[in-house]
Scaffold this active site. Structure first.
Site, PDB file in Angstrom:
ATOM      1  N   ALA A   1      45.336  94.548  16.129  1.00 21.07           N
ATOM      2  CA  ALA A   1      44.689  93.410  15.449  1.00 21.07           C
ATOM      3  C   ALA A   1      44.835  92.139  16.290  1.00 21.07           C
ATOM      4  CB  ALA A   1      45.320  93.197  14.067  1.00 21.07           C
TER       5      ALA A   1
ATOM      6  N   ASN B   1      48.307  86.289  30.233  1.00 22.01           N
ATOM      7  CA  ASN B   1      48.698  87.691  30.398  1.00 22.01           C
ATOM      8  C   ASN B   1      49.924  88.051  29.559  1.00 22.01           C
ATOM      9  OD1 ASN B   1      49.305  90.297  31.968  1.00 22.01           O
ATOM     10  ND2 ASN B   1      51.084  89.015  32.386  1.00 22.01           N
TER      11      ASN B   1
ATOM     12  N   SER C   1      43.742  94.373  25.593  1.00 24.10           N
ATOM     13  CA  SER C   1      44.165  95.774  25.695  1.00 24.10           C
ATOM     14  C   SER C   1      43.014  96.662  25.250  1.00 24.10           C
ATOM     15  CB  SER C   1      45.356  95.996  24.766  1.00 24.10           C
ATOM     16  OG  SER C   1      45.612  97.369  24.611  1.00 24.10           O
TER      17      SER C   1
ATOM     18  N   TYR D   1      49.474  95.215  16.669  1.00 27.05           N
ATOM     19  CA  TYR D   1      49.207  94.921  18.090  1.00 27.05           C
ATOM     20  C   TYR D   1      47.698  94.958  18.334  1.00 27.05           C
ATOM     21  CZ  TYR D   1      49.239  95.598  23.199  1.00 27.05           C
ATOM     22  OH  TYR D   1      49.019  95.486  24.558  1.00 27.05           O
TER      23      TYR D   1
ATOM     24  N   LYS E   1      45.333  91.929  19.605  1.00 25.10           N
ATOM     25  CA  LYS E   1      44.560  92.011  20.857  1.00 25.10           C
ATOM     26  C   LYS E   1      43.054  91.945  20.578  1.00 25.10           C
ATOM     27  CE  LYS E   1      47.728  92.308  24.094  1.00 25.10           C
ATOM     28  NZ  LYS E   1      47.958  91.159  24.988  1.00 25.10           N
TER      29      LYS E   1
HETATM   30  N1  LIG Z   1      51.270  97.954  30.335  1.00 21.72           N
HETATM   31  C1  LIG Z   1      50.292  98.433  29.581  1.00 21.72           C
HETATM   32  O1  LIG Z   1      50.122  99.668  29.413  1.00 21.72           O
HETATM   33  C2  LIG Z   1      49.331  97.483  28.913  1.00 21.72           C
HETATM   34  C3  LIG Z   1      48.178  98.023  28.319  1.00 21.72           C
HETATM   35  C4  LIG Z   1      47.271  97.160  27.713  1.00 21.72           C
HETATM   36  C5  LIG Z   1      47.525  95.806  27.663  1.00 21.72           C
HETATM   37  N2  LIG Z   1      48.659  95.309  28.224  1.00 21.72           N
HETATM   38  C6  LIG Z   1      48.887  93.876  28.132  1.00 21.72           C
HETATM   39  O2  LIG Z   1      49.057  93.349  29.428  1.00 21.72           O
HETATM   40  C7  LIG Z   1      49.955  92.243  29.398  1.00 21.72           C
HETATM   41  C8  LIG Z   1      51.093  92.483  30.386  1.00 21.72           C
HETATM   42  O3  LIG Z   1      51.674  93.740  30.096  1.00 21.72           O
HETATM   43  P1  LIG Z   1      52.956  94.304  30.875  1.00 21.72           P
HETATM   44  O4  LIG Z   1      53.007  95.755  30.645  1.00 21.72           O
HETATM   45  O5  LIG Z   1      53.003  93.753  32.245  1.00 21.72           O
HETATM   46  O6  LIG Z   1      54.078  93.638  29.947  1.00 21.72           O
HETATM   47  P2  LIG Z   1      55.600  93.293  30.191  1.00 21.72           P
HETATM   48  O7  LIG Z   1      56.092  93.964  31.434  1.00 21.72           O
HETATM   49  O8  LIG Z   1      56.300  93.557  28.916  1.00 21.72           O
HETATM   50  O9  LIG Z   1      55.533  91.721  30.454  1.00 21.72           O
HETATM   51  C9  LIG Z   1      55.216  90.845  29.422  1.00 21.72           C
HETATM   52  C10 LIG Z   1      55.342  89.435  29.952  1.00 21.72           C
HETATM   53  O10 LIG Z   1      55.060  88.517  28.885  1.00 21.72           O
HETATM   54  C11 LIG Z   1      56.150  87.581  28.763  1.00 21.72           C
HETATM   55  N3  LIG Z   1      56.213  87.176  27.358  1.00 21.72           N
HETATM   56  C12 LIG Z   1      56.210  87.950  26.258  1.00 21.72           C
HETATM   57  N4  LIG Z   1      56.265  87.197  25.150  1.00 21.72           N
HETATM   58  C13 LIG Z   1      56.289  85.905  25.556  1.00 21.72           C
HETATM   59  C14 LIG Z   1      56.360  84.657  24.893  1.00 21.72           C
HETATM   60  N5  LIG Z   1      56.428  84.565  23.559  1.00 21.72           N
HETATM   61  N6  LIG Z   1      56.382  83.522  25.629  1.00 21.72           N
HETATM   62  C15 LIG Z   1      56.326  83.584  26.990  1.00 21.72           C
HETATM   63  N7  LIG Z   1      56.260  84.738  27.686  1.00 21.72           N
HETATM   64  C16 LIG Z   1      56.247  85.881  26.967  1.00 21.72           C
HETATM   65  C17 LIG Z   1      57.354  88.355  29.268  1.00 21.72           C
HETATM   66  O11 LIG Z   1      58.375  87.466  29.666  1.00 21.72           O
HETATM   67  P3  LIG Z   1      59.912  87.997  29.862  1.00 21.72           P
HETATM   68  O12 LIG Z   1      59.836  89.421  30.342  1.00 21.72           O
HETATM   69  O13 LIG Z   1      60.466  87.053  30.883  1.00 21.72           O
HETATM   70  O14 LIG Z   1      60.551  87.913  28.524  1.00 21.72           O
HETATM   71  C18 LIG Z   1      56.734  89.104  30.457  1.00 21.72           C
HETATM   72  O15 LIG Z   1      56.614  88.249  31.579  1.00 21.72           O
HETATM   73  C19 LIG Z   1      50.429  92.117  27.951  1.00 21.72           C
HETATM   74  O16 LIG Z   1      49.649  91.160  27.290  1.00 21.72           O
HETATM   75  C20 LIG Z   1      50.151  93.505  27.384  1.00 21.72           C
HETATM   76  O17 LIG Z   1      49.961  93.490  25.985  1.00 21.72           O
HETATM   77  C21 LIG Z   1      49.570  96.111  28.850  1.00 21.72           C
END
Ligand SMILES: NC(=O)c1ccc[n+]([C@@H]2O[C@H](COP(=O)([O-])OP(=O)(O)OC[C@H]3O[C@@H](n4cnc5c(N)ncnc54)[C@H](OP(=O)(O)O)[C@@H]3O)[C@@H](O)[C@H]2O)c1
Length: 244
Positions: free
Chosen positions: A147, A81, A132, A145, A149
């Protein structure tokens, strides 16, 4: 309980969707290994194991797999995730930033799959990748991003075929705009936050953002035996955004 005594790794567990997935899994009886980059995880429960680190670093992923083997034995479910959103016009994006987006969303997922597939029990297991809506359709300003995903979806589909003989299933949840702290903060930074929110909502057929729990429901489906004959599939949880 749908995950009774199941051992599960959840990456990106320190925020938003990862937190909701952890909470659903805990409720369903899973034993949890959680990871994120921040040093402490205030939402972790006494029985959870939280191991912080950077999944772009193969040495850390190897160490995480070692700790998983020591503490859990085998790992039944892995939720990929973690991820990083990045917005920039293509011609203005520095090569190092582009590499970071590809590493943080795609290559790190490859590393976790590589080091955790060997830990899955002989009976099989389940990987759930969080991609995503932008892994399925392009968007101006989010090309790298998108590309990454999109690449994650194909990583999952290929692995699903490669590991099918071992009954390791690999599926993808593709969320739309979800009300996580990072998205809420980006809305609040706009000069007219409520106007901007309405504009974004109007682009979604269901006319609202997803909740992290709604995305976690789909992850739980792929993690559990309710999806035992499903592999290589992509489930959009995007309010109809990619239905056109
Ligand atoms: N929110 C949306 O609208 C949305 C839409 C489509 C897809 N997504 C996808 O859903 C997933 C979760 O999204 P979210 O909104 O919950 O994101 P978020 O709040 O930004 O959380 C991202 C998480 O990934 C961790 N992380 C990022 N880079 C990392 C790395 N290199 N190594 C280890 N951990 C890493 C972060 O750790 P720390 O915070 O501790 O640094 C955090 O726990 C992501 O893959 C995102 O692309 C989100």
């Amino acid at each position: 309980m749908r995950l009774n005594n199941v051992a599960a790794l959840v990456t990106g567990a320190s925020s938003g969707i990862g937190e909701a997935v952890s909470s659903h899994f805990r409720r369903e009886g899973a034993r949890l290994l959680l990871t994120g980059r921040r040093k402490r995880l205030d939402t972790a429960q006494p029985d959870d194991l939280y191991v912080p680190g950077d999944l772009n670093d193969e040495a850390f992923v190897e160490d995480l797999a070692k700790q998983a083997a020591e503490s859990l034995g085998t790992v039944d479910v892995v939720v990929l995730n973690h991820g990083l959103q990045a917005s920039s016009p293509l011609t203005e994006m520095a090569y190092d930033d582009a590499k970071n987006v590809l590493e943080s969303n795609l290559l790190s997922a490859f590393l976790v799959m590589k080091h955790f597939a060997p830990l899955m029990p002989q009976a099989g297991g389940s990987f759930v990748c969080v991609s995503s809506r932008l892994g399925m359709v392009g968007k101006s300003g989010q090309v790298l991003y998108s590309a990454a995903k999109g690449g994650l979806i194909m990583l999952a589909k290929g692995a699903a075929i490669e590991w099918a003989p071992r009954n390791i299933r690999v599926n993808v949840v593709a969320p739309g705009l979800t009300a996580t702290p990072i998205i809420e903060a980006s809305i609040q930074r706009r000069p007219d936050p409520e106007g901007y929110r309405r504009e974004r909502e109007s682009q979604i057929p269901l006319q609202r953002l997803a909740t992290p729990e709604e995305v976690a429901d789909a992850v739980l489906f792929f993690a559990s035996s309710e999806s035992s004959y499903v592999t290589g599939s992509v489930l959009p949880v995007d309010g109809g955004y990619t239905a056109f």
